[in-house]
Design a protein around this motif. Structure first.
Motif, short mmCIF file in Angstrom:
data_model
loop_
_atom_site.label_atom_id
_atom_site.label_comp_id
_atom_site.label_asym_id
_atom_site.label_seq_id
_atom_site.Cartn_x
_atom_site.Cartn_y
_atom_site.Cartn_z
N ASP A 48 0.84 -1.20 0.00
CA ASP A 48 0.00 0.00 0.00
C ASP A 48 0.88 1.24 0.00
O ASP A 48 1.63 1.49 0.95
N ASP A 49 0.76 2.05 -1.06
CA ASP A 49 1.65 3.21 -1.17
C ASP A 49 1.28 4.34 -0.21
O ASP A 49 1.91 5.40 -0.24
N ILE A 50 0.31 4.12 0.66
CA ILE A 50 0.05 5.09 1.72
C ILE A 50 1.29 5.24 2.61
O ILE A 50 1.48 6.27 3.26
N ARG A 102 2.61 -4.88 -11.35
CA ARG A 102 1.90 -4.48 -10.13
C ARG A 102 0.41 -4.69 -10.32
O ARG A 102 -0.17 -4.26 -11.30
N GLY A 103 -0.20 -5.35 -9.36
CA GLY A 103 -1.62 -5.61 -9.43
C GLY A 103 -2.39 -4.90 -8.34
O GLY A 103 -1.82 -4.33 -7.46
N ASN A 123 5.24 -1.97 -3.41
CA ASN A 123 5.76 -0.66 -3.03
C ASN A 123 7.18 -0.40 -3.53
O ASN A 123 7.68 0.72 -3.39
N VAL A 124 7.83 -1.42 -4.06
CA VAL A 124 9.15 -1.20 -4.66
C VAL A 124 8.97 -0.64 -6.06
O VAL A 124 8.39 -1.29 -6.94
N ARG A 125 9.45 0.55 -6.29
CA ARG A 125 9.44 1.18 -7.60
C ARG A 125 10.86 1.10 -8.17
O ARG A 125 11.70 1.94 -7.88
N HIS A 126 11.12 0.04 -8.92
CA HIS A 126 12.47 -0.19 -9.44
C HIS A 126 13.00 1.01 -10.23
O HIS A 126 14.20 1.29 -10.22
N GLU A 127 12.09 1.70 -10.90
CA GLU A 127 12.51 2.81 -11.76
C GLU A 127 12.98 4.03 -10.98
O GLU A 127 13.43 5.02 -11.58
N LEU A 128 12.95 3.99 -9.65
CA LEU A 128 13.47 5.09 -8.83
C LEU A 128 14.97 4.94 -8.56
O LEU A 128 15.62 5.91 -8.16
#
Length: 338
Positions: free
Chosen positions: A139-141, A337-338, A224-229
């Motif tokens: 959860d990106d909260i 991501r789902g 929640n892992v955003r590899h592109e960051l």
């Protein structure tokens, strides 16, 4: 000095310590208090949960303490499905704070431990629909709380020529921090740390039998892992993380955990190669839960002066005990991501 209304508000701010000409440490008592406080408050404000309701999640330690403190702060009940790595001291704190703690039995691997914890959460939810799952992994909260930390970093260090170095973990801490800092300057760099055996950045086939740094890796995909960051990734085994943690204590009197030791080792190596950039090491927690396995064995620690990573160009070249690769803010395709 301002008086805090609750201890959680007081401990969330890190100590900033200079470790070298272009290395600064942000040393936390518990890093994830930022995300836990804001996540719980936001859920209450949005009417998603009500005061007195039970919040549950799986944790290897840092998030458990943070969530229990946030629940204490906002009048919520807390239920933790704890990793086998959660020690007596952390468990005692959780119980005194009023949390219900279910600890997984010893497992042959941290991968099996993590999968078992998630299964246990799902069984609890099926039996108790009133319980709310915080889903720190998905959860990106949990990103929201790091805006305040980003404001502190920008005010104290600026954002020009800044490189963040820290454990990937659930993705929210380093990812959230860099996302808010890049609103000021997109050139802020992010270097992520991974243990061997983590699926997050493709080292699942490796086995490090001594690994106890589960909090910076994962056996399951985390939304929640955003590899592109991430601009760069370092994979380190237990012995190298231990070398960094012991060196941090010996050289700077800083008592911090294994993920901080891994970040310190990587930052030392990078700082020598990039002298014009300021490297901010994220020190997620103290070293108390690593006393027996790490600090009591300090005489066995490798000398960081003789350590360096293997620089690789693709995941096919990944090798133990320490590899690094320029990630260049690319996505990771094996799952969506789902």
């Amino acid at each position: 000095m301002a008086i805090s209304e609750h201890i959680a508000e007081a401990v969330k701010t890190p100590h900033l310590v200079r470790l070298g000409e272009n290395i600064v440490l942000a040393r936390f008592e518990t890093l994830k208090i930022y995300s836990a406080l804001v996540a719980v408050r936001t859920l209450i404000d949005r009417g998603v949960v009500r005061r007195g309701q039970t919040l549950v999640d799986s944790s290897s330690g840092i998030y458990a303490t943070s969530l229990a403190m946030a629940c204490h702060r906002y009048g919520m009940r807390c239920h933790i499905i704890a990793s086998t790595t959660v020690d007596v001291a952390v468990r005692a704190q959780l119980e005194i704070l009023g949390a219900t703690v279910e600890q997984m039995p010893p497992s042959s691997s941290l991968r099996l431990d993590q999968e078992a914890r998630v299964r246990r959460v799902r069984r609890l939810l099926a039996r108790r629909p009133d319980v709310y799952w915080m889903r720190q992994y998905h959860d990106d909260i949990h990103y929201l709380g790091y805006e305040e930390f980003a404001d502190l970093v920008a005010a104290e260090l600026g954002v020009g020529s800044l490189t963040l170095v820290g454990g990937v973990g659930s993705g929210a801490s380093t990812g959230g921090l860099v996302r808010y800092l890049r609103r000021r300057d997109d050139r802020v760099e992010l270097v992520g740390l991974q243990p061997f055996g983590s699926v997050t950045f493709g080292s699942a086939e490796f086995d490090d039998p001594d690994a106890i740094i589960a909090g910076i890796g994962s056996s399951i995909p985390f939304d929640n892992v955003r590899h592109e960051l991430y601009d760069e990734v370092h994979w380190l085994d237990f012995r190298h993380a231990m070398a960094g943690a012991v060196a941090l204590m010996r050289d700077h009197a800083v008592f911090a955990g294994l993920s901080t030791g891994a970040a310190y080792l990587a930052a030392r190596w990078r700082a020598a190669r990039h002298p014009t950039r300021t490297h901010l090491v994220i020190g997620a927690d103290t070293g108390h839960r690593y006393v027996d396995r790490v600090f009591a064995r300090h005489r066995e620690a490798l000398d960081p002066a003789g350590l360096a990573p293997r620089e690789i160009g693709s995941l096919g070249d990944l090798t133990m005990p320490w590899s690094t690769m320029r990630w260049r803010r690319q996505p990771y395709p094996p799952w969506s991501r789902g």
